[in-house]
Design an enzyme around this catalytic site. Structure first.
Site: not given
Length: 237
Positions: A151-152
């Site tokens: 996600v980062y």
């Protein structure tokens, strides 16, 4: 009391309270700039106003992804004069295995992207889309996929896409866009992720003061040129 830039160049630094953002602000001020520092850490912001003085630093306390806060802050900063430099540095990490991510983690990581867009748009409007340099501080996670950063990485890739699109939109103008891609930095950024990045590993990462110096060396100079992308890795020695 009204802010006074006293004819100094004006920079906005988001995420200015700690780590790399603090060092960017500190080193700009040392070079004679006026810095509008943006961060949600109210206590630390009060400390920095005392450390740097009202003639060099003004604290804005709030969420960088809050549009009302962004627009109100830019309106106040614009009263000083033309903003010369915007450094979009604010962001929050979330390092987990792919199946451990939840909606709250996505929202947390997206704050950096949303803030980058809102501060860029508001500053461009205030400056009349002229004579402005925007530096978007991202991560090497914007250049590759990392196993426990799905996600980062996704949000950092989004930030890179936004940065590249701004470059295309303002090519040939006096608006200059710079993408900054640092590797790991030895800061409290990892304080909630020490199961993934141990403190011992964190301390092998780049020194924020040295990193800020390298970024500003390329970003702020008298040369008639622009370093459009800054990719910085630590030495493995």
């Amino acid at each position: 009391m009204a802010m006074q830039s006293n004819g100094k160049n004006i920079a906005i630094v988001t995420g200015s309270a700690l780590g790399l953002g603090y060092e960017l602000a500190r080193q700009l001020i040392a070079e004679g700039w006026f810095v509008a520092g943006v961060d949600f850490n109210a206590e630390r912001q009060t400390e920095l106003e005392g450390e740097f003085g009202a003639e060099s630093y003004k604290a804005f306390v709030g969420d960088v992804s809050d549009e009302a806060f962004v627009n109100a802050s830019i309106a106040e900063i614009a009263e000083l004069g033309h903003v010369d430099l915007l450094i979009n540095n604010a962001g929050q990490p979330s390092f987990k295995t792919p199946t451990a991510y939840e909606a709250a983690d996505v929202d947390k990581c997206l704050k950096g992207l949303k803030g980058m867009i809102l501060w860029s748009v508001a500053t461009l409007k205030a400056d009349g889309e002229a004579d402005l340099k925007i530096a978007n501080v991202m991560s090497t996670a914007a250049t590759r996929g990392n196993a426990n950063e799905s996600v980062y990485c996704a949000t950092k890739w989004g930030e890179k896409g936004y940065t590249q699109s701004l470059k295309a939109a303002y090519k040939g103008t006096s608006v200059k866009i710079v993408g900054v891609y640092p590797g790991g930095i030895d800061t409290a950024f990892y304080r909630d992720s020490h199961d993934y990045v141990s403190e011992e590993k964190q301390h092998t990462f780049m020194d924020p003061a040295q990193l800020a110096g390298v970024i500003l060396f390329n970003l702020v100079n008298d040369a008639n040129l622009t370093v459009s992308d800054i990719l910085i890795e630590r030495n493995y020695v």
